[in-house]
Design a protein around this motif. Structure first.
Motif, PDB file in Angstrom:
ATOM      1  N   ALA A 173       0.793  -1.255  -0.035  1.00  0.00           N
ATOM      2  CA  ALA A 173      -0.089   0.043  -0.011  1.00  0.00           C
ATOM      3  C   ALA A 173       0.768   1.223  -0.017  1.00  0.00           C
ATOM      4  CB  ALA A 173      -0.759   0.062   1.304  1.00  0.00           C
ATOM      5  N   ILE A 174       0.248   2.263  -0.745  1.00  0.00           N
ATOM      6  CA  ILE A 174       1.061   3.655  -0.542  1.00  0.00           C
ATOM      7  C   ILE A 174       0.234   4.423   0.380  1.00  0.00           C
ATOM      8  CG2 ILE A 174       1.597   5.647  -2.069  1.00  0.00           C
ATOM      9  CD1 ILE A 174       2.075   3.892  -4.190  1.00  0.00           C
ATOM     10  N   HIS A 175       0.829   4.878   1.351  1.00  0.00           N
ATOM     11  CA  HIS A 175      -0.039   5.981   2.270  1.00  0.00           C
ATOM     12  C   HIS A 175       0.967   7.342   2.448  1.00  0.00           C
ATOM     13  CE1 HIS A 175      -2.355   2.656   4.100  1.00  0.00           C
ATOM     14  NE2 HIS A 175      -1.097   1.930   3.968  1.00  0.00           N
ATOM     15  N   THR A 176      -0.057   8.310   2.558  1.00  0.00           N
ATOM     16  CA  THR A 176       0.621   9.835   2.692  1.00  0.00           C
ATOM     17  C   THR A 176       0.637   9.742   4.114  1.00  0.00           C
ATOM     18  OG1 THR A 176      -0.558  10.567   0.871  1.00  0.00           O
ATOM     19  CG2 THR A 176      -0.002  11.925   2.198  1.00  0.00           C
ATOM     20  N   LEU A 177       1.851   9.971   4.585  1.00  0.00           N
ATOM     21  CA  LEU A 177       1.977  10.206   6.236  1.00  0.00           C
ATOM     22  C   LEU A 177       2.282  11.916   6.490  1.00  0.00           C
ATOM     23  CD1 LEU A 177       4.789   7.343   6.620  1.00  0.00           C
ATOM     24  CD2 LEU A 177       2.140   7.345   6.624  1.00  0.00           C
ATOM     25  N   THR A 178       1.413  12.323   7.301  1.00  0.00           N
ATOM     26  CA  THR A 178       1.651  13.921   7.821  1.00  0.00           C
ATOM     27  C   THR A 178       1.423  13.784   9.406  1.00  0.00           C
ATOM     28  OG1 THR A 178      -0.997  14.444   7.773  1.00  0.00           O
ATOM     29  CG2 THR A 178       0.588  14.587   5.590  1.00  0.00           C
ATOM     30  N   GLY A 179       1.549  14.798   9.854  1.00  0.00           N
ATOM     31  CA  GLY A 179       1.188  14.935  11.224  1.00  0.00           C
ATOM     32  C   GLY A 179      -0.285  15.343  11.407  1.00  0.00           C
ATOM     33  N   PRO A 180      -0.758  15.147  12.757  1.00  0.00           N
ATOM     34  CA  PRO A 180      -2.133  15.472  12.684  1.00  0.00           C
ATOM     35  C   PRO A 180      -2.698  17.040  12.392  1.00  0.00           C
ATOM     36  CG  PRO A 180      -1.007  15.680  14.703  1.00  0.00           C
ATOM     37  CD  PRO A 180      -0.111  15.414  13.729  1.00  0.00           C
ATOM     38  N   GLN A 181      -1.539  17.876  12.369  1.00  0.00           N
ATOM     39  CA  GLN A 181      -1.958  19.267  11.902  1.00  0.00           C
ATOM     40  C   GLN A 181      -1.084  19.686  11.020  1.00  0.00           C
ATOM     41  OE1 GLN A 181      -0.662  19.723  15.305  1.00  0.00           O
ATOM     42  NE2 GLN A 181      -2.504  19.643  16.685  1.00  0.00           N
ATOM     43  N   SER A 182      -1.501  20.902  10.021  1.00  0.00           N
ATOM     44  CA  SER A 182      -0.447  21.572   9.305  1.00  0.00           C
ATOM     45  C   SER A 182      -0.276  22.857   9.492  1.00  0.00           C
ATOM     46  CB  SER A 182      -0.814  21.205   7.744  1.00  0.00           C
ATOM     47  OG  SER A 182       0.156  21.760   7.001  1.00  0.00           O
ATOM     48  N   PRO A 183       0.435  23.489  10.375  1.00  0.00           N
ATOM     49  CA  PRO A 183       0.369  24.519  10.681  1.00  0.00           C
ATOM     50  C   PRO A 183       1.024  25.427   9.691  1.00  0.00           C
ATOM     51  CG  PRO A 183       2.084  23.384  12.017  1.00  0.00           C
ATOM     52  CD  PRO A 183       1.305  22.633  11.374  1.00  0.00           C
ATOM     53  N   VAL A 194      -1.226   8.159   9.901  1.00  0.00           N
ATOM     54  CA  VAL A 194      -0.230   7.619  11.079  1.00  0.00           C
ATOM     55  C   VAL A 194      -0.959   7.198  12.544  1.00  0.00           C
ATOM     56  CG1 VAL A 194       1.750   8.534  12.605  1.00  0.00           C
ATOM     57  CG2 VAL A 194       1.593   9.210  10.320  1.00  0.00           C
ATOM     58  N   GLU A 195      -2.089   7.702  12.683  1.00  0.00           N
ATOM     59  CA  GLU A 195      -2.903   7.507  13.874  1.00  0.00           C
ATOM     60  C   GLU A 195      -3.669   6.266  13.467  1.00  0.00           C
ATOM     61  OE1 GLU A 195      -6.102   9.387  17.175  1.00  0.00           O
ATOM     62  OE2 GLU A 195      -5.462  10.677  15.503  1.00  0.00           O
ATOM     63  N   ASP A 196      -4.154   6.052  12.550  1.00  0.00           N
ATOM     64  CA  ASP A 196      -4.893   4.954  11.925  1.00  0.00           C
ATOM     65  C   ASP A 196      -4.396   3.738  12.085  1.00  0.00           C
ATOM     66  OD1 ASP A 196      -7.176   6.802  11.953  1.00  0.00           O
ATOM     67  OD2 ASP A 196      -6.894   6.858   9.709  1.00  0.00           O
ATOM     68  N   LEU A 197      -2.903   3.731  11.437  1.00  0.00           N
ATOM     69  CA  LEU A 197      -2.411   2.435  11.348  1.00  0.00           C
ATOM     70  C   LEU A 197      -1.727   1.769  12.630  1.00  0.00           C
ATOM     71  CD1 LEU A 197      -0.592   3.131   7.905  1.00  0.00           C
ATOM     72  CD2 LEU A 197      -2.595   1.851   8.395  1.00  0.00           C
ATOM     73  N   GLY A 210      -2.595   2.906  15.401  1.00  0.00           N
ATOM     74  CA  GLY A 210      -3.923   2.907  16.536  1.00  0.00           C
ATOM     75  C   GLY A 210      -3.383   3.927  17.814  1.00  0.00           C
ATOM     76  N   ARG A 211      -2.378   4.835  17.554  1.00  0.00           N
ATOM     77  CA  ARG A 211      -1.774   5.629  18.587  1.00  0.00           C
ATOM     78  C   ARG A 211      -2.150   7.134  17.988  1.00  0.00           C
ATOM     79  NH1 ARG A 211       3.665   3.515  19.952  1.00  0.00           N
ATOM     80  NH2 ARG A 211       3.867   5.545  21.143  1.00  0.00           N
ATOM     81  N   PRO A 212      -2.150   8.089  18.837  1.00  0.00           N
ATOM     82  CA  PRO A 212      -2.127   9.654  18.418  1.00  0.00           C
ATOM     83  C   PRO A 212      -0.945  10.001  17.804  1.00  0.00           C
ATOM     84  CG  PRO A 212      -3.106   9.548  20.640  1.00  0.00           C
ATOM     85  CD  PRO A 212      -2.479   7.902  20.297  1.00  0.00           C
ATOM     86  N   ALA A 213      -1.251  10.614  16.769  1.00  0.00           N
ATOM     87  CA  ALA A 213       0.060  10.973  16.108  1.00  0.00           C
ATOM     88  C   ALA A 213       0.697  12.406  16.859  1.00  0.00           C
ATOM     89  CB  ALA A 213      -0.206  11.702  14.441  1.00  0.00           C
ATOM     90  N   LEU A 214       1.976  12.431  16.630  1.00  0.00           N
ATOM     91  CA  LEU A 214       2.839  13.432  17.271  1.00  0.00           C
ATOM     92  C   LEU A 214       2.503  14.834  16.533  1.00  0.00           C
ATOM     93  CD1 LEU A 214       6.019  11.661  17.986  1.00  0.00           C
ATOM     94  CD2 LEU A 214       4.230  12.217  19.886  1.00  0.00           C
ATOM     95  N   THR A 215       2.588  15.840  17.231  1.00  0.00           N
ATOM     96  CA  THR A 215       2.355  17.162  16.708  1.00  0.00           C
ATOM     97  C   THR A 215       3.379  17.763  16.330  1.00  0.00           C
ATOM     98  OG1 THR A 215       2.529  18.332  18.961  1.00  0.00           O
ATOM     99  CG2 THR A 215       0.160  17.525  18.191  1.00  0.00           C
ATOM    100  N   PHE A 216       3.380  19.054  15.574  1.00  0.00           N
ATOM    101  CA  PHE A 216       4.650  19.793  15.445  1.00  0.00           C
ATOM    102  C   PHE A 216       5.221  20.191  16.400  1.00  0.00           C
ATOM    103  CE2 PHE A 216       6.962  23.544  13.793  1.00  0.00           C
ATOM    104  CZ  PHE A 216       7.790  23.225  13.064  1.00  0.00           C
ATOM    105  N   ALA A 217       4.482  20.584  17.583  1.00  0.00           N
ATOM    106  CA  ALA A 217       5.049  21.288  18.958  1.00  0.00           C
ATOM    107  C   ALA A 217       5.883  20.053  19.392  1.00  0.00           C
ATOM    108  CB  ALA A 217       3.784  21.625  19.776  1.00  0.00           C
ATOM    109  N   ASP A 218       5.526  18.698  19.251  1.00  0.00           N
ATOM    110  CA  ASP A 218       6.300  17.636  19.814  1.00  0.00           C
ATOM    111  C   ASP A 218       7.446  17.660  18.990  1.00  0.00           C
ATOM    112  OD1 ASP A 218       4.241  16.568  21.524  1.00  0.00           O
ATOM    113  OD2 ASP A 218       3.331  15.502  19.745  1.00  0.00           O
ATOM    114  N   TRP A 219       7.437  17.624  17.867  1.00  0.00           N
ATOM    115  CA  TRP A 219       8.662  17.672  17.174  1.00  0.00           C
ATOM    116  C   TRP A 219       9.638  18.817  17.472  1.00  0.00           C
ATOM    117  CZ3 TRP A 219      10.801  21.325  13.891  1.00  0.00           C
ATOM    118  CH2 TRP A 219      11.973  21.045  13.041  1.00  0.00           C
TER     119      TRP A 219
END
Length: 116
Positions: A20-30, A92-95, A97-106
């Motif tokens: 499968a091809i998946h687009t991976l992003t964080g949960p927000q796009s500031p 990233v959260e769906d696969l 099953g855990r919340p994705a990290l945010t830009f603030a985390d990064w």
């Protein structure tokens, strides 16, 4: 995107079997202004975003040794993101099953890279 997000998805060997091809992003796009604010928060400082003329940025990139074709491609993408944040997905959260990290985390995890 935070490197830990990629590792979470890489741990899913069943995805390799699906090819499968998946687009991976964080949960927000500031936007750029918000990114700078979040980096400042991680550093414990107030930072501001100042847009520079594209030619000045291009010359700076070339002075750092980037090949001639790279600044044009980067500047096009950066100009788009300055006005309109990039896409987001829940992959990233769906696969894993855990919340994705945010830009603030990064920003927090990489603050030392900005304090030089």
């Amino acid at each position: 995107m935070h490197g830990r997000l990629v590792h979470r998805v890489q741990g899913r060997s069943d995805l390799v079997e699906q090819q499968a091809i998946h687009t991976l992003t964080g949960p927000q796009s500031p936007d750029q202004i918000e990114k700078v604010r979040l980096i400042g928060t991680a550093l414990g400082r107030t930072l501001s975003f100042q847009e520079l003329p594209p030619e000045q940025v291009r010359q700076g990139m070339l002075a750092q040794g980037l090949p001639e074709e790279i600044p044009a491609r980067l500047l096009g993408s950066l100009a788009d993101y300055a006005n309109r944040p990039g896409p987001t997905t829940s992959t990233v959260e769906d696969l894993p099953g855990r919340p994705a990290l945010t830009f603030a985390d990064w920003a927090h995890d990489n603050a030392s890279a900005f304090s030089g």
